[in-house]
Design an enzyme around this catalytic site. Structure first.
Site, PDB file in Angstrom:
ATOM      1  N   ASP A   1       0.801  -1.218   0.000  1.00 58.24           N
ATOM      2  CA  ASP A   1       0.000   0.000   0.000  1.00 58.24           C
ATOM      3  C   ASP A   1       0.835   1.270   0.000  1.00 58.24           C
ATOM      4  OD1 ASP A   1       0.957  -0.518   2.549  1.00 58.24           O
ATOM      5  OD2 ASP A   1      -1.004  -0.893   3.422  1.00 58.24           O
TER       6      ASP A   1
ATOM      7  N   ASN B   1      -7.767  -2.415  14.156  1.00 59.74           N
ATOM      8  CA  ASN B   1      -9.173  -2.625  13.765  1.00 59.74           C
ATOM      9  C   ASN B   1      -9.312  -3.818  12.817  1.00 59.74           C
ATOM     10  OD1 ASN B   1      -8.008  -1.640  11.454  1.00 59.74           O
ATOM     11  ND2 ASN B   1      -9.434   0.065  11.170  1.00 59.74           N
TER      12      ASN B   1
ATOM     13  N   HIS C   1      -7.466  -4.352  10.045  1.00 57.48           N
ATOM     14  CA  HIS C   1      -7.132  -4.139   8.633  1.00 57.48           C
ATOM     15  C   HIS C   1      -5.859  -4.895   8.246  1.00 57.48           C
ATOM     16  CE1 HIS C   1      -4.732  -0.186   9.571  1.00 57.48           C
ATOM     17  NE2 HIS C   1      -3.879  -1.168   9.413  1.00 57.48           N
TER      18      HIS C   1
ATOM     19  N   GLU D   1      -9.691  -1.643   5.245  1.00 59.42           N
ATOM     20  CA  GLU D   1     -10.343  -1.330   6.512  1.00 59.42           C
ATOM     21  C   GLU D   1     -11.617  -2.172   6.664  1.00 59.42           C
ATOM     22  OE1 GLU D   1      -8.618   0.404   8.500  1.00 59.42           O
ATOM     23  OE2 GLU D   1      -8.267   2.461   7.855  1.00 59.42           O
TER      24      GLU D   1
HETATM   25  C1  F6R Z   1       1.390  -1.340   6.122  1.00 53.81           C
HETATM   26  C2  F6R Z   1       0.173  -2.107   6.283  1.00 53.81           C
HETATM   27  C3  F6R Z   1      -0.631  -2.068   7.530  1.00 53.81           C
HETATM   28  C4  F6R Z   1       0.168  -2.388   8.789  1.00 53.81           C
HETATM   29  C5  F6R Z   1      -0.706  -2.293  10.033  1.00 53.81           C
HETATM   30  C6  F6R Z   1       0.064  -2.542  11.307  1.00 53.81           C
HETATM   31  O1  F6R Z   1       1.977  -1.566   4.839  1.00 53.81           O
HETATM   32  O2  F6R Z   1      -0.181  -2.753   5.364  1.00 53.81           O
HETATM   33  O3  F6R Z   1      -1.696  -2.978   7.413  1.00 53.81           O
HETATM   34  O4  F6R Z   1       0.709  -3.671   8.688  1.00 53.81           O
HETATM   35  O5  F6R Z   1      -1.294  -1.030  10.089  1.00 53.81           O
HETATM   36  O6  F6R Z   1       0.957  -1.505  11.505  1.00 53.81           O
HETATM   37  P1  F6R Z   1       2.012  -1.572  12.724  1.00 53.81           P
HETATM   38  O7  F6R Z   1       2.965  -2.642  12.396  1.00 53.81           O
HETATM   39  O8  F6R Z   1       2.677  -0.210  12.698  1.00 53.81           O
HETATM   40  O9  F6R Z   1       1.249  -1.840  13.963  1.00 53.81           O
END
Ligand code: F6R
Length: 232
Positions: A66, A135, A137, A142
């Site tokens: 992403d 959440n 995702h 989301e």
């Molecule tokens: C980032 C991504 C997100 C993160 C998620 C967890 O490329 O795809 O889904 O993996 O937001 O983020 P952290 O590791 O910062 O808790």
């Protein structure tokens, strides 16, 4: 689906070995990468293995999950920049083999369509690495994201924007369907902040309100979680 509950250190080491194993299995493996806090120790470990001569990234093709809309690849706040800083610049992956969603382009529809095409023409993703949002995702899918969703533009939830500390309202992300098409999946979740969501993802109902729950339907998904995230 396999769930491994380990110390964070062991989880990182085992997940890195899984990545290495997949890279060695094929001449030209396609790996899907993620960003975020959770990935930092994984990239550190992969760089260590590379420096120790245990893995070669010269034939690896990468696709990241992403990117924020409005950020071009050379913007310091972009995920592309994060990947350069934490990983790409430290291993021998070839620039021409790095694929990224360009959030700086206005024609996002063709950017997303082209990304799906490139994944396909590379032979599909062999291993997708994932973190998980509080959440539920994955990527920036989301709650509300459908199982068949593909690479597209999405609105970020208020929770994600607060946690990530960003003002950006939109992002480009591989879809749930795109992620589920990967032959293998490795998900990492660490710390108390993930215990609630891990319980829901592993024991709750599979459905679009909890995008990561779809991974329970994947044939080859391994969750590496530390004891804190597994507490509940
Ligand atoms: C980032 C991504 C997100 C993160 C998620 C967890 O490329 O795809 O889904 O993996 O937001 O983020 P952290 O590791 O910062 O808790």
């Amino acid at each position: 689906m396999k769930v491994l509950v380990l110390s964070k250190r062991e989880a990182v080491e085992r997940a890195a070995l899984e990545v290495v194993k997949r890279i060695k299995r094929k001449k030209r493996s396609v790996i899907g990468f993620a960003t975020g806090k959770t990935m930092i120790p994984l990239y550190r470990e992969l760089v260590r293995l590379y420096r120790a001569g245990k893995v070669d990234f010269s034939k690896v093709v990468s696709f990241n999950l992403d990117e924020y809309v409005g950020l071009s690849s050379n913007d310091k706040r972009s995920f592309r920049n994060y990947m350069n800083r934490n990983f790409f610049s430290k291993v021998n992956i070839k620039e021409k083999n790095i694929n990224f969603l360009d959030g700086g382009r206005r024609n996002w529809r063709s950017v997303c369509r082209d990304y799906e095409k490139r994944i396909k023409s590379s032979g599909g993703i062999d291993l997708q690495i994932l973190g998980i949002g509080r959440n539920g995702h994955i990527g920036f899918n989301e709650p509300g994201s459908g199982e068949k969703s593909r690479t597209r533009k999405v609105k970020l939830s208020a929770m994600t924007r607060t946690i990530n500390g960003v003002k950006f309202r939109e992002a480009l992300t591989m879809g749930i369907g795109t992620i589920m098409d990967a032959r293998g999946i490795v998900l990492l979740a660490f710390g108390k902040e993930k215990e609630e969501i891990m319980k829901k993802v592993l024991e709750g109902r599979v459905g679009r309100e909890l995008p990561a729950s779809f991974l329970r339907r994947h044939k080859d998904a391994i969750f590496f979680i530390d004891r804190e995230a597994a507490q509940k």
